[in-house]
Design a protein around this motif. Structure first.
Motif, PDB file in Angstrom:
ATOM      1  N   THR A 176       0.837  -1.190   0.000  1.00  0.00           N
ATOM      2  CA  THR A 176       0.000   0.000   0.000  1.00  0.00           C
ATOM      3  C   THR A 176       0.874   1.244   0.000  1.00  0.00           C
ATOM      4  O   THR A 176       1.946   1.268   0.601  1.00  0.00           O
ATOM      5  CB  THR A 176      -0.916   0.053   1.240  1.00  0.00           C
ATOM      6  N   ILE A 177       0.397   2.285  -0.689  1.00  0.00           N
ATOM      7  CA  ILE A 177       1.011   3.610  -0.668  1.00  0.00           C
ATOM      8  C   ILE A 177      -0.109   4.600  -0.427  1.00  0.00           C
ATOM      9  O   ILE A 177      -1.077   4.648  -1.197  1.00  0.00           O
ATOM     10  CB  ILE A 177       1.723   3.926  -2.000  1.00  0.00           C
ATOM     11  N   GLU A 178      -0.014   5.383   0.655  1.00  0.00           N
ATOM     12  CA  GLU A 178      -1.130   6.240   1.055  1.00  0.00           C
ATOM     13  C   GLU A 178      -0.648   7.637   1.430  1.00  0.00           C
ATOM     14  O   GLU A 178       0.483   7.810   1.895  1.00  0.00           O
ATOM     15  CB  GLU A 178      -1.876   5.623   2.241  1.00  0.00           C
ATOM     16  N   MET A 179      -1.539   8.617   1.233  1.00  0.00           N
ATOM     17  CA  MET A 179      -1.285   9.993   1.644  1.00  0.00           C
ATOM     18  C   MET A 179      -2.496  10.499   2.408  1.00  0.00           C
ATOM     19  O   MET A 179      -3.638  10.348   1.954  1.00  0.00           O
ATOM     20  CB  MET A 179      -1.026  10.892   0.444  1.00  0.00           C
ATOM     21  N   GLY A 180      -2.269  11.079   3.603  1.00  0.00           N
ATOM     22  CA  GLY A 180      -3.362  11.588   4.418  1.00  0.00           C
ATOM     23  C   GLY A 180      -3.188  13.059   4.761  1.00  0.00           C
ATOM     24  O   GLY A 180      -2.070  13.597   4.710  1.00  0.00           O
ATOM     25  N   PHE A 181      -4.307  13.690   5.133  1.00  0.00           N
ATOM     26  CA  PHE A 181      -4.276  15.116   5.464  1.00  0.00           C
ATOM     27  C   PHE A 181      -5.286  15.400   6.572  1.00  0.00           C
ATOM     28  O   PHE A 181      -6.433  14.938   6.519  1.00  0.00           O
ATOM     29  CB  PHE A 181      -4.617  15.961   4.241  1.00  0.00           C
ATOM     30  N   VAL A 182      -4.835  16.128   7.610  1.00  0.00           N
ATOM     31  CA  VAL A 182      -5.712  16.626   8.673  1.00  0.00           C
ATOM     32  C   VAL A 182      -5.598  18.144   8.665  1.00  0.00           C
ATOM     33  O   VAL A 182      -4.495  18.679   8.852  1.00  0.00           O
ATOM     34  CB  VAL A 182      -5.319  16.069  10.056  1.00  0.00           C
ATOM     35  N   PRO A 183      -6.696  18.876   8.419  1.00  0.00           N
ATOM     36  CA  PRO A 183      -6.627  20.348   8.343  1.00  0.00           C
ATOM     37  C   PRO A 183      -6.164  20.983   9.642  1.00  0.00           C
ATOM     38  O   PRO A 183      -6.046  20.328  10.681  1.00  0.00           O
ATOM     39  CB  PRO A 183      -8.073  20.745   8.013  1.00  0.00           C
ATOM     40  N   SER A 184      -5.913  22.275   9.574  1.00  0.00           N
ATOM     41  CA  SER A 184      -5.383  23.037  10.697  1.00  0.00           C
ATOM     42  C   SER A 184      -6.261  22.899  11.939  1.00  0.00           C
ATOM     43  O   SER A 184      -7.487  23.057  11.887  1.00  0.00           O
ATOM     44  CB  SER A 184      -5.272  24.514  10.309  1.00  0.00           C
ATOM     45  N   SER A 185      -5.610  22.558  13.065  1.00  0.00           N
ATOM     46  CA  SER A 185      -6.316  22.336  14.328  1.00  0.00           C
ATOM     47  C   SER A 185      -5.575  23.047  15.448  1.00  0.00           C
ATOM     48  O   SER A 185      -4.350  23.177  15.425  1.00  0.00           O
ATOM     49  CB  SER A 185      -6.402  20.834  14.635  1.00  0.00           C
ATOM     50  N   ASP A 186      -6.331  23.471  16.473  1.00  0.00           N
ATOM     51  CA  ASP A 186      -5.763  24.234  17.589  1.00  0.00           C
ATOM     52  C   ASP A 186      -5.092  23.316  18.593  1.00  0.00           C
ATOM     53  O   ASP A 186      -5.614  22.252  18.942  1.00  0.00           O
ATOM     54  CB  ASP A 186      -6.870  25.035  18.278  1.00  0.00           C
ATOM     55  N   LEU A 187      -3.900  23.727  19.076  1.00  0.00           N
ATOM     56  CA  LEU A 187      -3.157  22.980  20.084  1.00  0.00           C
ATOM     57  C   LEU A 187      -3.388  23.608  21.456  1.00  0.00           C
ATOM     58  O   LEU A 187      -2.497  24.215  22.040  1.00  0.00           O
ATOM     59  CB  LEU A 187      -1.657  22.957  19.775  1.00  0.00           C
ATOM     60  N   GLU A 188      -4.591  23.531  21.970  1.00  0.00           N
ATOM     61  CA  GLU A 188      -4.924  23.942  23.330  1.00  0.00           C
ATOM     62  C   GLU A 188      -4.418  25.356  23.647  1.00  0.00           C
ATOM     63  O   GLU A 188      -3.830  25.607  24.709  1.00  0.00           O
ATOM     64  CB  GLU A 188      -4.340  22.932  24.327  1.00  0.00           C
ATOM     65  N   GLY A 189      -4.598  26.278  22.698  1.00  0.00           N
ATOM     66  CA  GLY A 189      -4.192  27.655  22.928  1.00  0.00           C
ATOM     67  C   GLY A 189      -2.759  27.976  22.569  1.00  0.00           C
ATOM     68  O   GLY A 189      -2.300  29.105  22.769  1.00  0.00           O
ATOM     69  N   TYR A 190      -2.025  27.005  22.012  1.00  0.00           N
ATOM     70  CA  TYR A 190      -0.626  27.231  21.628  1.00  0.00           C
ATOM     71  C   TYR A 190      -0.477  27.306  20.100  1.00  0.00           C
ATOM     72  O   TYR A 190       0.509  26.838  19.549  1.00  0.00           O
ATOM     73  CB  TYR A 190       0.262  26.117  22.169  1.00  0.00           C
ATOM     74  N   GLY A 191      -1.444  27.898  19.435  1.00  0.00           N
ATOM     75  CA  GLY A 191      -1.387  27.982  17.992  1.00  0.00           C
ATOM     76  C   GLY A 191      -2.022  26.768  17.338  1.00  0.00           C
ATOM     77  O   GLY A 191      -2.650  25.938  18.003  1.00  0.00           O
ATOM     78  N   ASP A 192      -1.861  26.650  16.032  1.00  0.00           N
ATOM     79  CA  ASP A 192      -2.462  25.524  15.333  1.00  0.00           C
ATOM     80  C   ASP A 192      -1.530  25.016  14.250  1.00  0.00           C
ATOM     81  O   ASP A 192      -0.560  25.676  13.855  1.00  0.00           O
ATOM     82  CB  ASP A 192      -3.828  25.888  14.739  1.00  0.00           C
TER      83      ASP A 192
END
Length: 300
Positions: free
Chosen positions: A45-61
């Motif tokens: 298998t060859i795969e590519m994944g993406f998770v959009p911008s998410s907040d790190l508990e108030g430390y930016g995203d």
């Protein structure tokens, strides 16, 4: 959430064992084991994944890019000291598009060989030992600290020609989570539907026709990597953990190639450093986010 899933899976496994032991169909001399002889994943298998911008508990995203590859059964030897030996190759990398305000590593990488030794017994039962030595690192600098070797032990119990259970554990020295549970039940309901209810990954696959199949699943991932940082930081180890609900469609383009698209939710996410630095906490939660994955797979 994860503790509840482990408890539910163990209860389910116990109930199935008790019921199967009293059922007459257990007398069937199964010669195969679904998880070993009819796995859900193709040979490569060859795969590519993406998770959009998410907040790190108030430390930016930050957003995530993932690239994964796996080649199963590169080598396979039968009857080695009464068991079968197999060797696979694993490659996966996670890229943090933004370091946020916690100085996330630019990327973390796992390149490992996954070797197994399997002994088979009567009625399809089996015992398997596995080891996955390799590089688990942010690859800023290659040294002896980046080599890890998780080891697992799994016992497979055959209840019927179409149902098998497994129970075991993985020991991962130097990881943030050293002990990892492995438990599950594989059930081939018919030629079109297969259930693989396991921890850390479950999946239900339905073949709609010869070309199309759909699946829903749950995944729990916890992976640690050695850090080789420059400057004043020396946080030693980095761990990324998350859980995912997934839904996917697979199109079989030929007997040797298939295309898969997956989407879902990534939740219970966190990053953790062994040694905190810069006045920031050791563990930082990340908000849930949408998850998308595209992949190609080789023959089954």
């Amino acid at each position: 959430m994860r503790r509840l899933m482990i408890i539910l899976m163990m209860l389910m496994f116990s109930v199935v064992v008790v019921e199967a032991e009293s059922a007459s169909w257990l007398d069937y001399a199964a010669s195969t084991c679904l998880p070993l002889d009819n796995p859900l994943d193709p040979l490569y298998t060859i795969e590519m994944g993406f998770v959009p911008s998410s907040d790190l508990e108030g430390y930016g995203d930050t957003s995530l890019l993932e690239f994964d590859g796996r080649w199963r059964d590169i080598l396979y030897f039968r009857d080695v000291l009464a068991g079968d030996v197999d060797l696979s190759c694993i490659f996966d990398t996670t890229i943090f598009v933004d370091s946020a305000d916690v100085q996330l590593p630019d990327q973390v990488l796992r390149v490992a060989f996954d070797a197994g030794w399997t002994w088979r017994y009567i009625n399809g039962n089996a015992l398997q030992l596995r080891i996955a030595p390799g590089i688990y690192s942010d690859i800023e600098e290659i040294s002896g600290d980046v080599f890890f070797a998780p080891v697992s032990v799994i016992y497979f119990k055959s209840f019927h020609a179409d149902m098998d259970g497994l129970i075991g554990f993985e020991v991962r020295p130097r990881f943030e989570r050293v002990f990892f549970p492995l438990i599950g039940l594989d059930w081939e309901l018919n030629d079109s539907c297969r259930m693989s209810l396991r921890l850390p990954e479950s999946r239900i696959v339905v073949h709609m026709n010869k070309l199309w199949s759909a699946h829903v699943g749950f995944e729990w991932s916890n992976m640690s990597y050695a850090l080789r940082e420059k400057g004043s930081y020396n946080r030693k180890m980095f761990t990324y953990e998350d859980s995912r609900y997934t839904f996917g469609l697979t199109y079989k383009m030929s007997d040797s190639l298939q295309f898969t698209g997956v989407m879902g939710q990534s939740f219970d996410r966190s990053v953790e450093f062994e040694v905190p630095a810069g006045g920031r906490p050791k563990k930082i939660d990340i908000e849930r986010g949408m998850y998308i994955r595209l992949g190609l797979g080789g023959p089954f």
